[in-house]
Design an enzyme around this catalytic site. Structure first.
Site, PDB file in Angstrom:
ATOM      1  N   ASP A  41      21.992  47.340  60.448  1.00 52.33           N
ATOM      2  CA  ASP A  41      20.749  46.793  59.905  1.00 52.33           C
ATOM      3  C   ASP A  41      19.675  47.516  60.700  1.00 52.33           C
ATOM      4  OD1 ASP A  41      18.308  45.355  59.692  1.00 52.33           O
ATOM      5  OD2 ASP A  41      19.424  43.653  58.903  1.00 52.33           O
ATOM      6  N   HIS A  42      19.034  48.507  60.075  1.00 46.89           N
ATOM      7  CA  HIS A  42      18.212  49.406  60.888  1.00 46.89           C
ATOM      8  C   HIS A  42      17.014  48.702  61.511  1.00 46.89           C
ATOM      9  CE1 HIS A  42      15.842  49.840  57.145  1.00 46.89           C
ATOM     10  NE2 HIS A  42      14.869  50.328  57.885  1.00 46.89           N
ATOM     11  N   HIS A  96      17.360  42.117  56.813  1.00 46.57           N
ATOM     12  CA  HIS A  96      16.292  42.419  57.780  1.00 46.57           C
ATOM     13  C   HIS A  96      15.501  41.164  58.216  1.00 46.57           C
ATOM     14  CE1 HIS A  96      17.359  46.396  56.669  1.00 46.57           C
ATOM     15  NE2 HIS A  96      16.544  46.545  55.649  1.00 46.57           N
TER      16      HIS A  96
HETATM   17  C1  BG6 Z   1      15.829  49.188  53.241  1.00 48.07           C
HETATM   18  C2  BG6 Z   1      15.569  48.658  51.866  1.00 48.07           C
HETATM   19  O1  BG6 Z   1      16.891  48.511  53.842  1.00 48.07           O
HETATM   20  O2  BG6 Z   1      14.658  49.023  54.029  1.00 48.07           O
HETATM   21  C3  BG6 Z   1      14.390  49.348  51.227  1.00 48.07           C
HETATM   22  O3  BG6 Z   1      16.730  48.871  51.062  1.00 48.07           O
HETATM   23  C4  BG6 Z   1      13.179  49.262  52.125  1.00 48.07           C
HETATM   24  O4  BG6 Z   1      14.088  48.787  49.957  1.00 48.07           O
HETATM   25  C5  BG6 Z   1      13.522  49.710  53.537  1.00 48.07           C
HETATM   26  O5  BG6 Z   1      12.160  50.086  51.589  1.00 48.07           O
HETATM   27  C6  BG6 Z   1      12.373  49.444  54.482  1.00 48.07           C
HETATM   28  O6  BG6 Z   1      12.653  50.025  55.727  1.00 48.07           O
HETATM   29  P1  BG6 Z   1      11.465  50.484  56.693  1.00 48.07           P
HETATM   30  O7  BG6 Z   1      12.152  50.897  57.930  1.00 48.07           O
HETATM   31  O8  BG6 Z   1      10.759  51.598  55.974  1.00 48.07           O
HETATM   32  O9  BG6 Z   1      10.588  49.291  56.844  1.00 48.07           O
END
Ligand code: BG6
Ligand code: NDP
Length: 490
Positions: free
Chosen positions: A177-178, A240
């Site tokens: 989960d980045h 997230h």
């Molecule tokens: C991803 C989603 O996990 O996270 C995307 O699938 C979203 O829809 C993205 O745009 C957002 O990541 P960040 O790091 O750009 O906020």
């Protein structure tokens, strides 16, 4: 201060889907930066697989172009060193071709850490794990990284986890989960547990409510196919936003050890008050963007981008969440996320309660309650809103000011992308910032009834104009309680 970089162990990282968008925008730039900082050992290899029949040189050209696009100030020598690490093996999962070639490459180094990164569509997760198991590619130091989404509901997630679990032990599985790799998210733990100041106040006696906003200004773009089957609740909240909520709400873990942290997050997920049946209409708002303006230009609506006019998929969701435990009883957590909103900003706002009694004359002005804002992006940082005396003559007049710490200004170091930290953690075998199987199950158990109620109801997502803050019902959700969405950093 010089940053201390500790080299990781020798490894072979196999990227399935190495010609895809994720590899292009995130994985290659992250690995390049870690190499630039000399964190990759001399022999580390990146073994890329995908369907197309590239030779090593073709893929290296593709990777160089990707890095040229996504890395500022490419260092020529570092680029050359990085590209030399790459091997390309054509492998078609549907056709079952390429496995023996991959096995031959990996057998060249049987004793190094071996990581399989599944940057492919979720339908391939099962077949690839079975292929890895079937080819006997799992060694003592193997790890597998699973991208999201993990299932589309509890049942499909359980089935997928069972398939992965048939090949890998839980300690080898890294569910990414980045958001957990973002600097400010880790700073939330540092702030809470490396300072004596906050923890005594971090509870229902002193906190009025918490807001978590993850706003995006972009639309679904080229991902409409995937997105229409997912929607904001599955795409963003199930993973997230709930992870952010867990880190904000959990009890102090015994240590930073992976299971200690994940045990505490799991308790929060299990304590989430269910949103079911009638309460769904009261506690959730879903929206879908219409045409409008974003970044100064006209943009089409979601249905136009999708090319259909019958989709009920939500591109925005707001929720009022309660955590039924001693620490948080009666403290609402307001969550909202959406595409094509007014700006791109992600933040966690902890709104403290007002002071119990004012000693100041009314002329001193109103006293705003303290507010702690953790900004995840852009401009990562922490702000504490406090009251002070307005400087200068004129008697005691009070004024709210931000005690502001922008990380970029304070530390003058490049802010690493989340994938940099997470990829190195995988190689080190540190699962602290990855989701355990029971966390995924618990998150779906809470999400599923909301999805069911939405699907059973006749309602549609409420339309909102692109470039705004979502449907007015989302404003009403919080204002009904006498509160407002924070606008400090927006
Ligand atoms: C991803 C989603 O996990 O996270 C995307 O699938 C979203 O829809 C993205 O745009 C957002 O990541 P960040 O790091 O750009 O906020
Ligand atoms: P893409 O569609 O851009 O890439 C898909 C990759 O899969 C390509 O490398 C493609 O190879 C490969 N592939 C397709 N079919 C086969 C096959 N039969 N055999 C072997 N390889 C095949 O996907 P993304 O990179 O966007 O996403 C990958 C994963 O990461 C998904 O699970 C997604 O949900 C997740 N994710 C992506 C994010 C993003 O920002 N892109 C963010 C968060 C998660 P080829 O080019 O040769 O066809």
């Amino acid at each position: 201060m010089a940053v201390r970089v500790i080299e990781v162990d020798e490894f072979d990282l196999v990227v399935f889907g190495g010609t895809g968008d994720l590899a292009h925008r995130k994985l290659l730039p992250a690995l390049y930066h870690r190499d630039l900082d000399r964190q990759l050992p001399a022999g580390a290899r990146i073994v890329v697989t995908a369907r197309r029949r590239y030779a090593d040189a073709d893929y290296r050209d593709w990777a160089a172009a990707a890095l040229g696009e996504h890395v500022a100030d490419l260092d020529e020598a570092a680029l050359k060193r990085f590209l030399a690490r790459i091997r390309y093996v054509p492998l078609d999962v549907d056709a079952g071709t390429g496995w023996s070639e991959l096995a031959a490459v990996l057998e060249e180094r049987p004793d190094v850490v071996r990581v399989f990164y599944l940057a492919v569509a979720p339908d391939f997760f099962g077949p690839i794990c079975e292929g890895i198991g079937g080819e006997g590619l799992v060694n003592a130091t193997t790890r597998v990284v699973i991208e999201k989404p993990i299932g589309k509901d509890g049942a499909s997630a359980r089935a997928l986890n069972a398939t992965i679990g048939a090949v890998f032990d839980e300690h080898q599985i890294f569910r990414i989960d980045h958001y957990l790799g973002k600097e400010t998210v880790q700073n939330l733990m540092a702030l809470r547990f490396a300072n004596a100041l906050f923890e005594p106040l971090w509870n229902a006696a002193h906190v009025d409510h918490v807001q978590i906003t993850v706003a995006e200004s972009l639309g679904v773009g080229g991902r409409a196919g995937y997105y229409d089957a997912a929607g904001a609740l599955r795409d963003m909240v199930q993973n997230h936003l709930l992870q952010l909520l867990c880190l904000a709400a959990m009890e102090p873990p015994e240590s930073m050890d992976a299971d200690s942290v994940r045990d505490e997050k799991l308790k929060v997920l299990k304590a989430l008050a269910p949103i079911t049946g009638d309460s769904v209409d009261r506690l959730t708002v879903r929206g879908q963007y219409r045409a409008g303006a974003s970044a100064g230009g006209a943009v089409p609506g979601y249905l136009e981008e999708l090319g259909r006019d019958d989709s009920r998929t939500e591109t925005f969701v707001a929720l009022k969440v309660q955590i039924a435990n001693w620490r948080w009883a009666g403290v609402p957590f307001y969550l909202r996320t959406g595409k094509r909103l007014a700006t791109r900003v992600s933040e966690i706002v902890v709104q403290f309660r007002p002071i119990p009694h004012s000693i100041f004359d009314p002329e001193a002005g109103p006293i705003a309650a303290n507010r702690l804002i953790l900004r995840l992006q852009p401009d990562e940082g922490v702000t504490m809103q406090v009251m002070i005396k307005d400087p200068g003559p004129g008697g005691m007049r009070l004024r709210q000011v931000p005690l502001d710490m922008s990380f970029a200004e304070a530390f003058k170091v490049r802010n690493p992308d989340a994938y940099e930290r997470l990829l190195m953690d995988v190689i080190r075998g540190n699962q602290t910032l990855f989701m355990r199987r029971d966390e995924v199950d618990a998150a779906w158990s809470w999400i599923d009834p909301i999805l069911d109620a939405w699907a059973a109801g006749a309602g549609h997502p409420k339309p909102y104009t692109s470039g705004t803050w979502g449907p007015s019902a989302a404003i009403a959700l919080i204002e009904r309680d006498g509160r407002t969405w924070a606008e400090d950093g927006l």
